[in-house]
Design a protein around this motif. Sequence first.
Motif, PDB file in Angstrom:
ATOM      1  N   ALA A 100       0.804   4.038  -2.899  1.00 40.54           N
ATOM      2  CA  ALA A 100       0.483   5.431  -2.544  1.00 40.54           C
ATOM      3  C   ALA A 100       1.585   6.370  -3.009  1.00 40.54           C
ATOM      4  O   ALA A 100       1.324   7.439  -3.579  1.00 40.54           O
ATOM      5  N   LYS A 101       2.843   5.984  -2.779  1.00 39.03           N
ATOM      6  CA  LYS A 101       3.982   6.806  -3.195  1.00 39.03           C
ATOM      7  C   LYS A 101       4.009   6.972  -4.713  1.00 39.03           C
ATOM      8  O   LYS A 101       4.253   8.063  -5.246  1.00 39.03           O
ATOM      9  N   ILE A 126      -4.245  10.448  -8.725  1.00 35.18           N
ATOM     10  CA  ILE A 126      -4.681  11.246  -7.583  1.00 35.18           C
ATOM     11  C   ILE A 126      -5.448  12.459  -8.095  1.00 35.18           C
ATOM     12  O   ILE A 126      -4.953  13.205  -8.940  1.00 35.18           O
ATOM     13  N   VAL A 154      -8.129   8.786  -4.753  1.00 35.30           N
ATOM     14  CA  VAL A 154      -7.735   7.949  -5.881  1.00 35.30           C
ATOM     15  C   VAL A 154      -8.901   7.882  -6.871  1.00 35.30           C
ATOM     16  O   VAL A 154      -9.998   7.438  -6.530  1.00 35.30           O
ATOM     17  N   LEU A 190      -6.741   9.123   0.572  1.00 35.28           N
ATOM     18  CA  LEU A 190      -6.233   9.562  -0.725  1.00 35.28           C
ATOM     19  C   LEU A 190      -7.378   9.627  -1.726  1.00 35.28           C
ATOM     20  O   LEU A 190      -8.203   8.724  -1.797  1.00 35.28           O
ATOM     21  N   ASP A 220      -6.880  -2.721  -3.387  1.00 32.05           N
ATOM     22  CA  ASP A 220      -5.868  -1.807  -2.845  1.00 32.05           C
ATOM     23  C   ASP A 220      -6.275  -0.350  -3.051  1.00 32.05           C
ATOM     24  O   ASP A 220      -6.093   0.494  -2.160  1.00 32.05           O
ATOM     25  N   LEU A 248      -6.796   2.584  -0.194  1.00 33.48           N
ATOM     26  CA  LEU A 248      -6.141   3.903  -0.204  1.00 33.48           C
ATOM     27  C   LEU A 248      -7.179   5.026  -0.131  1.00 33.48           C
ATOM     28  O   LEU A 248      -6.940   6.060   0.513  1.00 33.48           O
ATOM     29  N   GLN A 249      -8.315   4.819  -0.764  1.00 32.65           N
ATOM     30  CA  GLN A 249      -9.391   5.815  -0.681  1.00 32.65           C
ATOM     31  C   GLN A 249      -9.903   5.930   0.750  1.00 32.65           C
ATOM     32  O   GLN A 249     -10.146   7.036   1.258  1.00 32.65           O
ATOM     33  N   LEU A 289       0.820  -1.205   0.000  1.00 32.18           N
ATOM     34  CA  LEU A 289       0.000   0.000   0.000  1.00 32.18           C
ATOM     35  C   LEU A 289       0.859   1.263   0.000  1.00 32.18           C
ATOM     36  O   LEU A 289       0.548   2.241  -0.689  1.00 32.18           O
ATOM     37  N   LEU A 324       1.123   9.378  -5.775  1.00 30.82           N
ATOM     38  CA  LEU A 324       1.365  10.763  -5.382  1.00 30.82           C
ATOM     39  C   LEU A 324       2.470  11.406  -6.219  1.00 30.82           C
ATOM     40  O   LEU A 324       2.380  12.580  -6.573  1.00 30.82           O
TER      41      LEU A 324
END
Length: 358
Positions: free
Chosen positions: A15-16, A75, A63, A61, A52, A56-57, A11, A19
Motif C-alpha cells: 500500500a505504501k 492508484i 488499485v 484503495l 493482495d 487492498l481494493q 499489505l 501510494l
Amino acid sequence: MAKSANYKRKLLILAKMLLERSDEEHPISRQEMQEELERWGLTAERKTLYDDMEQLQELGLDVQSRRGRGGGWFIGERRFELAELKLLVDAVQSSRFLTKRKSDALIRKLEGLTSVHQARQLQRQVYVDRRVKTMNESIFYNVDRLHEAIAANRSITFRYFEYNAARERVFRREGAKYLVTPFGLVWDSENYYLAGWDELHHELRHYRVDKMADIVVTSVKGVPKGKWAPEGYARRHFGMYAGQPCQLRLRCRNRLAGVVVDRFGLDLPLAADGEGYFTASPEVVVSPPLWGWLFGLGDGVEVLSPDWAVDAFKSWLAAVAAVYNPAPDGEESLETAKESIPGGTQHGGSDTAGTGPV
C-alpha cells in the motif's frame, strides 16, 4: 501467528509503495513489487500478488491495473485530485499570514498526498504582486487557539503590537493585556482578523491576528454575540480600517454598476436616478480607504449623504491636494483638513473608544 503478521506487513508495504510511487502514468510492475518485498525479507508469487491487490481494493484503495508492455498496478482515484492539490499549494504559497517556513512545511505535507512523480508538479512558484510574508511564526497556532475560544465561547487575553521603523515590536497599552470575547475570524486583504467584544471599551472591535501575542483562552464565559454579522463585516470595513459607521448614499454612472455590485454584493438595491445614473446606499465604515476607493472611481460617483460624510470627503480631498499645492498663509492648512476626517484607524487603531480595534 507469524504468517498472519507477515501478511499484514506485506499489505502495508504494498500500500505504501503504491501510494508513494504510482499514478496513472507510472504503474508499478509485478517485478518491482517482488523486488521491494524481497528487500523487506518477504516473498510473493504472481498469484498471491493478484490476491493482495484485491485485498487492498476491499480495504478502500482504488488499485487499478494496466496490462501489456509498461503495465502494472497504480492508484487511481485519491482523496485529493492533482488539480485540487495545485490550488491548495498556490493558496499556501501566496498567503501573507503564513511565514515562508510554515508555507514550505505545509507544501511538503501536501506533496505527500500524491505520488512522488506528481509531487514534482506541485513544486510551483506563485508570484503575487507586492506579496510580503508575515514575520510572526505563531499566527498558525494563534488561529487554532482562537477557533478553540470561539467554539467554547470563552474570553481570551493577549498583547497587541505594531512594528516600528527598526522592525521591532512595540506593544500597545504599554504591554498591558487585552480582554476580548472572540466572535469570529475574518479573512480580508490577505490577512486574518479577529472580531470580538473589547471588554475594556465595551464595543465590537477587530485585531490583526499576526499582531497578537501571548494568547490565552480563559475560563471566563464570553458575552453574547448580539448583532455580530460576519457576512457583512469585512464588506463594510474598507481595508479593515476603523471609523464611523453610516449608510452612505451614492449616485453613480451606470457603467459602474458592476464595480458597486462586486464590492457590496448582489443584495444591495440599485435604483435608477435619471438617464445614465443609479443610486445605492451601502452600509459602510467611513475611513481613508473608503475615500481612496471612491476617488479611484473619479467623476463616475458622487457622495450625496449623510452631510457629515460629504464634508469629510471634501476635507480629505483638500488634504491630499494641499500636499501638492500648499495653501497660502491664512487659508486652511493640511493638518486642519486632516483633523476634520472622522475615524481612519487601521486594524490596531488608537486607544480612544469608538475609533476601532486597539
